[in-house]
Design an enzyme around this catalytic site. Sequence first.
Site, PDB file in Angstrom:
ATOM      1  N   SER A 474      50.858  28.214  15.943  1.00 30.27           N
ATOM      2  CA  SER A 474      50.311  28.464  16.880  1.00 30.27           C
ATOM      3  C   SER A 474      49.625  29.553  17.120  1.00 30.27           C
ATOM      4  O   SER A 474      48.768  29.594  16.201  1.00 30.27           O
ATOM      5  CB  SER A 474      51.121  28.504  18.485  1.00 30.27           C
ATOM      6  OG  SER A 474      50.743  28.112  19.144  1.00 30.27           O
ATOM      7  N   ASP A 559      52.146  16.681  18.527  1.00 30.57           N
ATOM      8  CA  ASP A 559      51.619  17.829  19.337  1.00 30.57           C
ATOM      9  C   ASP A 559      50.782  18.171  19.780  1.00 30.57           C
ATOM     10  O   ASP A 559      50.159  17.518  19.840  1.00 30.57           O
ATOM     11  CB  ASP A 559      50.917  19.371  18.674  1.00 30.57           C
ATOM     12  CG  ASP A 559      51.708  20.626  18.709  1.00 30.57           C
ATOM     13  OD1 ASP A 559      51.375  20.528  19.658  1.00 30.57           O
ATOM     14  OD2 ASP A 559      51.110  21.472  18.098  1.00 30.57           O
ATOM     15  N   HIS A 591      54.873  21.030  18.112  1.00 28.90           N
ATOM     16  CA  HIS A 591      53.858  22.312  18.251  1.00 28.90           C
ATOM     17  C   HIS A 591      55.392  23.232  17.587  1.00 28.90           C
ATOM     18  O   HIS A 591      56.276  24.120  18.773  1.00 28.90           O
ATOM     19  CB  HIS A 591      54.095  22.637  19.950  1.00 28.90           C
ATOM     20  CG  HIS A 591      53.011  23.960  19.462  1.00 28.90           C
ATOM     21  ND1 HIS A 591      51.779  24.513  19.098  1.00 28.90           N
ATOM     22  CD2 HIS A 591      53.177  25.089  20.123  1.00 28.90           C
ATOM     23  CE1 HIS A 591      50.994  24.917  19.224  1.00 28.90           C
ATOM     24  NE2 HIS A 591      52.032  26.110  19.895  1.00 28.90           N
TER      25      HIS A 591
END
Length: 623
Positions: A474, A559, A591
């Site tokens: 991320s 995601d 994600h």
Amino acid sequence: MTSTTTNPEIAAGKAISLIPRVELFGNPEHTKPSISPDGQWLAWVAPHRGVLNVWVRRIDGGDARPVTADRDRGIREYKWAPSSERLLYLRDEGGDENSRLYDVSVHGSAVRDLTPFDGVKAVLFDQDAPNVGRVLIGLNLTDPRLHDVYEVDLATGELTKVLDNPGFIGFVADSQQYVRAGVSSSEDGGRTIMVREVDGEWHAVLTVDQPDALSTEPVEFDSDDRRLLVKTSAGVNATRLVWIDGDTGELEVVAEDPNYDVHSVVTDASTKQPLMVSFQRERLHTHAMSPEIRRDLDRLAAVDDGDLHVVSADRANATWIVSYVHADGPTATYVYDRITGQTTFLFHDRPRLADKLSRVEPFSFTARDGLEIHGYLTVPAGSAEKLPTVLLVHGGPPMRDTWRLNPEAQWLADRGYLCIQVNFRGSTGYGKAFTAAGNREWGGKMQDDLVDAVAWAVQAGYADPDKIGIYGGSYGGYAALAGAAFTPDLFRCAIALCAPTNLETLLRAVPPYLTPIIALLYASVGNPDTEPDFLRSRSPLWHAENMKIPLLIAQGANDPRVRQAESDQIVAALRDNGVPPEYLLFDDEGHGLEKPENRLTFYAAAERFLADHLGGQYEPELV
């Protein structure tokens, strides 16, 4: 930090015993323990036929059994219904975050889908109204940006809307399950806590500007439904716990620390009074709110030297479930009887890791502009001098690394790497000034903090300057790619998981349910409508020509936060530039990676990749 004698096996290049990847990244044996509100049942999450499911048993013993039978992504979070007769959990499809709410009887009846709507995200609100067979949930069924409030009758499964969302990002119900508080977000990124009376009229009790917005959230009402317990940094630097009078807005401080934000609060389910408040310093520090709770914490401190977390309590506050968190060992969970003072061991989450893990040490340094930065080092057994090193960057960025068992840090140390974790500016936990110092500093001063941490480790003699890698997911994945783009001579290789690569396209594609806080995102990162050039200057994609080091990029196809296009576009640019990265695309993930088989595939590839470029140990894959 002291140096130790070089491990002769490592120095000679001989293979040494490694912790199997499956022990680090496979499913835990037990996790997420809790006690039912009536104190009669224990529940936890554990594998059933290789997939995480919810298990139960009576508090006084008996056989444990699974009450769910998921065969896909598994169940990681659940809650007790107030009646103690049912368990509730959320699950999405393939990581798309459009979660449905399910429930199941503690006696093991068929699982029910309570929100059978495609493309809708369900949220479950905290509540503990005793002897009530209903729960409050949020559904963005009418408007994908906003969650209206619904009541679910757990006897019939009937769904009834009780409140149209007036533009709020969250709600709190009172003891009668009446939605009494809400949180609104302003166009400039500020936040207001609203309270309403039985006539339905809302009025503001606390309004804060953007620097305080991230830390300001209501917790719950008191037993009289008059005062609201709130976490906020309004008027101070570090987030504190306060009571706010719902009628007058008068504020009373409950607990605060001058340097560290409130991390968590435990309240009595009946009286609604705070029992203990925790602050995450280098280690977790918990403040008891009464002599009786101090006695309990003193008793529990004698059981285990890990960081104590009271993870669950019954409604009578007679029995607690407590977990002791270790950075260099598995988490131990016990049942604590407050009346007798006795603790009964339940389980470890990953017992096979006992006595195998590396030491973890807090450290700090001064960044180039004078800001004090904190972090953690995970040190391999043997030498602590000129080690190949991996900078492990946390996501968020509004979060922080803590003293706990981090499987990635331990994996890296076990393979011979010094692992550096940095709570760079923009991280939470150290007060709003430290968090706000990261605003508009993606690829700027936030990245400088990471570079300065590496320089500190090199100067101290711990890190080999010629063998530095960077890895994260991320935001951490963004930082890894930014490292390759903006400091191409510092790192030998980089690994990025679900990483933003173009800040402009990232911010134009946020999920609809995040758009109510878009002003907060713009304040943190930048505004694509007014400053696209600035965002491009901080985006690795627009500097791909500088990226020459080996790269491993991984992405979940579903995601909704960092879309597949973010990875696809950087991979295409690098291929066009003649430096093709390794690219792993997981069709059934979002994600992050949740399915054990996907995690093991990724970490096997990452381990081989690091061994090729930094020279650490590698557990061969089975064929």
